[in-house]
Write a protein that holds these residues in place. Structure first.
Motif, PDB file in Angstrom:
ATOM      1  N   HIS A 282     141.204  41.456  74.438  1.00  0.00           N
ATOM      2  CA  HIS A 282     141.127  42.794  73.851  1.00  0.00           C
ATOM      3  C   HIS A 282     142.457  43.182  73.194  1.00  0.00           C
ATOM      4  O   HIS A 282     142.468  43.676  72.058  1.00  0.00           O
ATOM      5  N   PHE A 283     143.554  42.958  73.875  1.00  0.00           N
ATOM      6  CA  PHE A 283     144.855  43.324  73.325  1.00  0.00           C
ATOM      7  C   PHE A 283     145.162  42.517  72.068  1.00  0.00           C
ATOM      8  O   PHE A 283     145.725  43.033  71.100  1.00  0.00           O
ATOM      9  N   THR A 284     144.778  41.238  72.087  1.00  0.00           N
ATOM     10  CA  THR A 284     145.001  40.398  70.906  1.00  0.00           C
ATOM     11  C   THR A 284     144.151  40.880  69.741  1.00  0.00           C
ATOM     12  O   THR A 284     144.640  40.996  68.597  1.00  0.00           O
ATOM     13  N   GLU A 285     142.888  41.175  69.990  1.00  0.00           N
ATOM     14  CA  GLU A 285     141.999  41.669  68.925  1.00  0.00           C
ATOM     15  C   GLU A 285     142.471  43.002  68.360  1.00  0.00           C
ATOM     16  O   GLU A 285     142.320  43.263  67.162  1.00  0.00           O
ATOM     17  N   LYS A 286     143.056  43.845  69.207  1.00  0.00           N
ATOM     18  CA  LYS A 286     143.550  45.142  68.738  1.00  0.00           C
ATOM     19  C   LYS A 286     144.862  45.018  67.972  1.00  0.00           C
ATOM     20  O   LYS A 286     145.318  45.978  67.351  1.00  0.00           O
TER      21      LYS A 286
ATOM     22  N   ASP B  11     149.356  31.666  89.831  1.00  0.00           N
ATOM     23  CA  ASP B  11     148.218  30.756  89.684  1.00  0.00           C
ATOM     24  C   ASP B  11     146.973  31.497  89.207  1.00  0.00           C
ATOM     25  O   ASP B  11     146.211  30.985  88.383  1.00  0.00           O
ATOM     26  N   LEU B  12     146.763  32.729  89.685  1.00  0.00           N
ATOM     27  CA  LEU B  12     145.604  33.521  89.256  1.00  0.00           C
ATOM     28  C   LEU B  12     145.678  33.886  87.778  1.00  0.00           C
ATOM     29  O   LEU B  12     144.649  34.023  87.110  1.00  0.00           O
ATOM     30  N   ALA B  13     146.902  34.067  87.259  1.00  0.00           N
ATOM     31  CA  ALA B  13     147.056  34.587  85.901  1.00  0.00           C
ATOM     32  C   ALA B  13     147.620  33.574  84.914  1.00  0.00           C
ATOM     33  O   ALA B  13     147.807  33.914  83.738  1.00  0.00           O
ATOM     34  N   LYS B  14     147.858  32.335  85.342  1.00  0.00           N
ATOM     35  CA  LYS B  14     148.613  31.411  84.496  1.00  0.00           C
ATOM     36  C   LYS B  14     147.923  31.078  83.181  1.00  0.00           C
ATOM     37  O   LYS B  14     148.599  30.802  82.182  1.00  0.00           O
ATOM     38  N   ASP B  15     146.599  31.127  83.126  1.00  0.00           N
ATOM     39  CA  ASP B  15     145.905  30.825  81.876  1.00  0.00           C
ATOM     40  C   ASP B  15     146.300  31.807  80.778  1.00  0.00           C
ATOM     41  O   ASP B  15     146.287  31.457  79.592  1.00  0.00           O
ATOM     42  N   VAL B  16     146.635  33.038  81.163  1.00  0.00           N
ATOM     43  CA  VAL B  16     147.100  34.037  80.195  1.00  0.00           C
ATOM     44  C   VAL B  16     148.618  33.989  80.069  1.00  0.00           C
ATOM     45  O   VAL B  16     149.159  34.022  78.957  1.00  0.00           O
ATOM     46  N   LEU B  17     149.321  33.879  81.181  1.00  0.00           N
ATOM     47  CA  LEU B  17     150.785  33.905  81.151  1.00  0.00           C
ATOM     48  C   LEU B  17     151.371  32.739  80.360  1.00  0.00           C
ATOM     49  O   LEU B  17     152.467  32.854  79.803  1.00  0.00           O
ATOM     50  N   GLU B  18     150.663  31.631  80.294  1.00  0.00           N
ATOM     51  CA  GLU B  18     151.204  30.445  79.621  1.00  0.00           C
ATOM     52  C   GLU B  18     150.788  30.335  78.162  1.00  0.00           C
ATOM     53  O   GLU B  18     151.116  29.357  77.488  1.00  0.00           O
ATOM     54  N   ARG B  19     150.084  31.328  77.634  1.00  0.00           N
ATOM     55  CA  ARG B  19     149.674  31.283  76.218  1.00  0.00           C
ATOM     56  C   ARG B  19     150.863  31.574  75.315  1.00  0.00           C
ATOM     57  O   ARG B  19     151.691  32.434  75.604  1.00  0.00           O
ATOM     58  N   ASP B  20     150.909  30.862  74.186  1.00  0.00           N
ATOM     59  CA  ASP B  20     152.001  31.023  73.229  1.00  0.00           C
ATOM     60  C   ASP B  20     151.629  31.916  72.054  1.00  0.00           C
ATOM     61  O   ASP B  20     152.502  32.305  71.268  1.00  0.00           O
ATOM     62  N   GLU B  21     150.354  32.243  71.907  1.00  0.00           N
ATOM     63  CA  GLU B  21     149.911  33.054  70.777  1.00  0.00           C
ATOM     64  C   GLU B  21     149.176  34.288  71.281  1.00  0.00           C
ATOM     65  O   GLU B  21     148.733  34.353  72.433  1.00  0.00           O
TER      66      GLU B  21
ATOM     67  N   ALA C 199     148.526  38.333  72.271  1.00  0.00           N
ATOM     68  CA  ALA C 199     149.240  39.328  73.068  1.00  0.00           C
ATOM     69  C   ALA C 199     150.151  38.640  74.092  1.00  0.00           C
ATOM     70  O   ALA C 199     149.827  37.582  74.624  1.00  0.00           O
ATOM     71  N   GLN C 200     151.296  39.271  74.360  1.00  0.00           N
ATOM     72  CA  GLN C 200     152.318  38.679  75.228  1.00  0.00           C
ATOM     73  C   GLN C 200     152.183  39.218  76.650  1.00  0.00           C
ATOM     74  O   GLN C 200     152.347  40.408  76.881  1.00  0.00           O
ATOM     75  N   PHE C 201     151.918  38.322  77.602  1.00  0.00           N
ATOM     76  CA  PHE C 201     151.823  38.689  79.005  1.00  0.00           C
ATOM     77  C   PHE C 201     152.941  37.971  79.763  1.00  0.00           C
ATOM     78  O   PHE C 201     153.165  36.764  79.552  1.00  0.00           O
ATOM     79  N   VAL C 202     153.653  38.704  80.648  1.00  0.00           N
ATOM     80  CA  VAL C 202     154.753  38.110  81.401  1.00  0.00           C
ATOM     81  C   VAL C 202     154.610  38.471  82.871  1.00  0.00           C
ATOM     82  O   VAL C 202     154.101  39.541  83.224  1.00  0.00           O
ATOM     83  N   PHE C 203     155.079  37.583  83.722  1.00  0.00           N
ATOM     84  CA  PHE C 203     155.143  37.835  85.161  1.00  0.00           C
ATOM     85  C   PHE C 203     156.511  38.448  85.434  1.00  0.00           C
ATOM     86  O   PHE C 203     157.548  37.897  85.049  1.00  0.00           O
ATOM     87  N   ARG C 204     156.510  39.594  86.112  1.00  0.00           N
ATOM     88  CA  ARG C 204     157.745  40.329  86.389  1.00  0.00           C
ATOM     89  C   ARG C 204     157.979  40.394  87.900  1.00  0.00           C
ATOM     90  O   ARG C 204     157.045  40.528  88.684  1.00  0.00           O
ATOM     91  N   THR C 205     159.259  40.344  88.284  1.00  0.00           N
ATOM     92  CA  THR C 205     159.627  40.629  89.666  1.00  0.00           C
ATOM     93  C   THR C 205     160.757  41.640  89.683  1.00  0.00           C
ATOM     94  O   THR C 205     161.621  41.644  88.804  1.00  0.00           O
TER      95      THR C 205
END
Length: 594
Positions: free
Chosen positions: A321-325, A366-376, A378-384
């Motif tokens: 959704h974020f990418t399409e928007k 591990d639950l989110a890596k399919d999105v976190l590891e995308r290079d194109e 919308a940008q998703f990052v794991f934060r601590t």
């Protein structure tokens, strides 16, 4: 006798005596302050600020007027409309009265926003002075050079005219900040703390919440900061307007309706919420995701296949959704803010202290890596947000956690941590709280400079909307948990009013962004040179940013006790210094940049 005096933006005065409140300031008299404040230097596309102290003797509701002439240069003019005036509201802090909240004045202000009315309601005993904060915006489009004008202050039949000179520099502050000034807050705190929203159960449906919240975002944006609003509570509960509507369970779970979510966040993510501001329609650079231990999957299913399916499926839907928007300029943060001491979940996701909680990082990556590891897309990052275990974690988790927000004191113990984090492509911010009102404004100014000197990407003030029910007298935590105040109940403003410390932060951010741009043009030695300029100007040691390691550093973090921190090394960069040291720093920087 003069009725008004110019004051620089680095100090504050007592409303009863006119004395300078900052004990460290060299200039003590109003007459000397005026002489030092009449000539200003500013980059273009920037605000320059000062103050005007006004004697209250003889002032009535309609007897006070203030007018700014246009600032005329050889080739261009800065319109008088680029001036903005605020009445300073005084708070009682540790037995003294300090100004912080700023009430905007207007030519045709309603009765509750005239200077006389504000001063009367502020109720400072034995008061002799009111003070105005003045902002002047120096447009990017004008030519560099000298500009001259005047401000006329009228009380009754007497007018003081203050000549104002501004040197507009060739350099211009960039619209987009190169350092993140993050003003953190939490889901729907604004509704809890604004009288006009608190009792309105339909605030999402009637749009009143969105209108008020947007004013907070716009004010932060205009002050070169980001209002960063965590959308869930420690229980994992998320207010309805902060998430899309879901339907189904397990493999059938999906987003049913994005409309309210898009109405809420779309304008921040495409920048349209900021149209008409001086910085323009720039999308917010970062945004928390609502994903947590208890959303979108019920924590009762944690560890089961259904939990993984629901969490990962909805994460994928967010990405699509974020990418399409076209929301491609914002980084969306997966952040786990839960703490087991609240007895809701058995793990610390935030500020991990115990080694047995580390597994949370691996499990949720591990639950989110399919999105976190995308290079194109919308940008998703794991934060601590890291504190106790930062020294053990920065190498261990650098490959999966890409946004590190680190306790400022503990970060200063590990200068060696930046190299491996940078090598792994990570961003680093530090976090603390805002400067309390009763401490010198120089402390606020130094925070962005410390980010430049250390080479980090930003900094966080932990809480920024917790002003307290009696903020007009004394704000909660002496102001260290708010950079805004509510404008609705006292002044009829359906949103926030700023603080002096927010204005001070903006001024320092303008400087820090100019510094950072200069450094990036000189990657080999620019940061060392700029750090040296900062240290020389402020009279601090070149290694002051890194005060050394504490004696208990080799103990496991779960054995650290709070009492140990009172004697632990801490970078104190502004204690006992003249606030005008910041003026000396600006002069050196502007001479360098031109």
């Amino acid at each position: 006798m003069k009725n008004s005096y110019l004051i620089p933006d680095t100090i504050r005065i007592c409303p009863q005596t006119g004395d300078v409140l900052e004990a460290q300031a060299r200039i003590r008299s109003l007459a000397d302050l005026t002489e030092a404040s009449a000539s200003l230097v500013s980059p273009r596309n920037a605000y320059v600020s000062f103050q005007i102290a006004v004697r209250l003797e003889g002032m009535t509701g309609s007897s006070f007027r203030i007018r700014a002439d246009a600032m005329k240069g050889t080739h261009d003019v800065i319109a008088g409309s680029e001036f903005a005036f605020y009445a300073e509201w005084y708070h009682r802090v540790k037995g003294r009265y300090y100004p912080d909240a700023l009430v905007p004045l207007a030519v045709d202000a309603p009765e509750e926003r005239t200077l006389a009315s504000i001063t009367l309601r502020n109720a400072v005993p034995d008061r002799s002075f009111a003070v105005l904060w003045v902002d002047l915006f120096v447009p990017a489009a004008i030519r560099a050079g000298e500009y001259a004008g005047a401000i006329h202050v009228t009380i009754g039949d007497r007018t003081d005219t203050h000549p104002i000179r501004v040197k507009a520099l060739e350099t211009a502050v960039p619209d987009e900040s190169l350092i993140i000034a993050d003003l953190n807050s939490y889901a729907d705190n604004i509704s809890r703390r604004m009288a006009s929203l608190r009792s309105n159960e339909n605030r999402y449906e009637d749009g009143s919440y969105f209108q008020a919240e947007r004013q907070f975002f716009r004010m932060a944006h205009e002050h070169r900061a980001l209002l960063h609003y965590l959308p869930y509570e420690h229980s994992g509960k998320v207010p309805s307007a902060f998430i899309p509507e879901l339907e189904g369970k397990g493999k059938a779970m999906r987003v049913k309706d994005w409309s309210r979510f898009d109405e809420h966040f779309g304008p921040y993510l495409d920048g349209s919420a900021f149209e008409g501001t001086k910085r323009g329609a720039i999308p917010i650079p970062y945004m928390y995701l609502p994903f947590n231990f208890h959303w979108p999957a019920d924590y009762a299913k944690f560890g089961m296949k259904g939990y993984r399916t629901e969490f990962s499926t909805i994460m994928q839907e967010f990405y699509r959704h974020f990418t399409e928007k076209g929301w491609l300029r914002t980084k969306f943060e997966l952040f786990l803010n839960h703490k087991k001491r609240y007895k809701l979940f058995p793990y610390d996701g935030d500020e991990t202290r115990f080694v047995w909680d580390e597994k949370v990082n691996d499990m949720f990556y591990d639950l989110a890596k399919d999105v976190l590891e995308r290079d194109e897309g919308a940008q998703f990052v794991f934060r601590t947000d890291s504190s106790w275990s930062y020294g053990l974690h920065y190498e261990k988790y650098a490959d999966i956690i890409k946004l590190w927000v680190v306790n400022e004191q503990m970060f200063s113990w590990f200068p060696e941590s930046l190299e491996p984090l940078r090598a792994a492509g990570c961003e680093v911010w530090t976090y603390g709280t805002a400067q309390p009102i009763g401490q010198t404004l120089l402390g606020t100014s130094i925070v962005p400079l410390a980010a430049v000197a250390r080479g980090v990407d930003g900094f966080v003030y932990w809480e920024n909307t917790k002003w307290g029910d009696r903020w007009q007298e004394t704000p909660d935590s002496d102001g260290s948990t708010t950079m805004f105040y509510p404008g609705d109940q006292l002044f009829g403003i359906p949103g926030p009013i700023p603080s002096i410390r927010l204005k001070t932060l903006r001024g320092a951010m303008q400087i820090a962004d100019c510094m950072e741009r200069w450094i990036r043009e000189r990657p080999e030695n620019g940061r060392a040179a700029m750090s040296e300029l900062i240290c020389d100007s402020l009279g601090i040691d070149k290694d002051a940013w890194w005060p050394g390691k504490p004696s208990f550093i080799d103990l496991p973090p779960y054995k650290w006790e709070n009492a140990m921190f009172s004697d632990a090394p801490k970078a104190s960069l502004h204690k006992g210094q003249d606030p005008e040291a910041f003026g000396a720093l600006k002069n050196k920087l502007w001479n360098l940049l031109g």
